[in-house]
Design an enzyme around this catalytic site. Structure first.
Site, short mmCIF file in Angstrom:
data_model
loop_
_atom_site.label_atom_id
_atom_site.label_comp_id
_atom_site.label_asym_id
_atom_site.label_seq_id
_atom_site.Cartn_x
_atom_site.Cartn_y
_atom_site.Cartn_z
N ASP A 8 0.86 -1.18 0.00
CA ASP A 8 0.00 0.00 0.00
C ASP A 8 0.90 1.24 0.00
OD1 ASP A 8 0.85 0.40 2.62
OD2 ASP A 8 -1.14 0.24 3.51
N CYS A 65 2.71 -3.41 4.14
CA CYS A 65 1.99 -2.17 4.44
C CYS A 65 2.76 -1.46 5.55
CB CYS A 65 0.52 -2.44 4.78
SG CYS A 65 0.22 -3.44 6.25
N THR A 67 2.37 -1.71 8.92
CA THR A 67 2.68 -2.64 10.01
C THR A 67 2.76 -4.09 9.56
OG1 THR A 67 0.32 -2.91 10.43
CG2 THR A 67 1.48 -1.20 11.71
N HIS A 98 6.13 -25.16 9.12
CA HIS A 98 5.04 -25.75 9.91
C HIS A 98 3.65 -25.41 9.38
CE1 HIS A 98 7.55 -26.23 13.89
NE2 HIS A 98 8.19 -26.68 12.81
N HIS A 134 1.81 -31.59 11.09
CA HIS A 134 1.49 -30.30 10.46
C HIS A 134 0.35 -30.45 9.46
CE1 HIS A 134 4.75 -28.66 12.63
NE2 HIS A 134 5.68 -29.29 11.95
#
Ligand code: RB5
Length: 147
Positions: A8, A65, A67, A98, A134
């Site tokens: 973004d 972005c 964060t 995993h 997994h």
């Protein structure tokens, strides 16, 4: 290996640094993100990158972005996407091994360029282990998509 990458308006510079890094490593990419001085909402960027992963055009996605959090929330709403928001290499490696994560998210306001490139390397270079435990947990994740 082909990477879909998007961003973004908080992250065009870091996106370009990641692209340069992918080029140096000879890794193919598709850039669906926005450029400098453009406005782009993270849900739209996530939709574009995840679409390329789900269609099979790209193997993995990278979303950046401010964060990494908005991108990961948006991406994880899309069926078939397992997105991980990471700020250190251990998680970026383990989420491939995993969780068979198919999209890496991080924040341009959280990690510096060096860490960002290390995250991408760890994510791209690590294979899903495919171990039974997994597999069982990922099957449970997939079941959550139908709630
Ligand atoms: C945009 O200002 C910012 O909210 C966005 O980049 C992201 O950090 C959201 O999670």
């Amino acid at each position: 290996m082909k990477i879909a990458i998007g961003n973004d308006h908080a992250a065009p510079g870091l996106k370009l640094a990641v692209i340069e890094h992918l080029k140096e490593k000879g890794i193919e990419y598709v850039d669906t993100g926005c450029g400098i001085n453009e406005k782009c909402d993270y849900p739209d960027a996530a939709k574009a990158v995840c679409g390329k992963v789900l269609s099979g055009e790209c193997d993995l996605g990278v979303l950046i972005c401010g964060t990494g959090v908005g991108m990961s929330i948006a991406a994880n709403k899309i069926k078939g996407i397992r997105a991980a928001c990471c700020s250190e290499v251990f998680s970026a490696r383990l989420t491939r091994e995993h969780n068979d994560a198919n999209v890496l998210c991080f924040g341009a306001r959280v990690v510096g360029e060096g860490t960002a490139l290390d995250l991408v390397d760890a994510f791209v270079e690590t294979e899903y282990s495919g171990e039974e435990r997994h597999e069982q947990r990922i099957a449970k994740l997939k079941a959550l998509e139908d709630i």
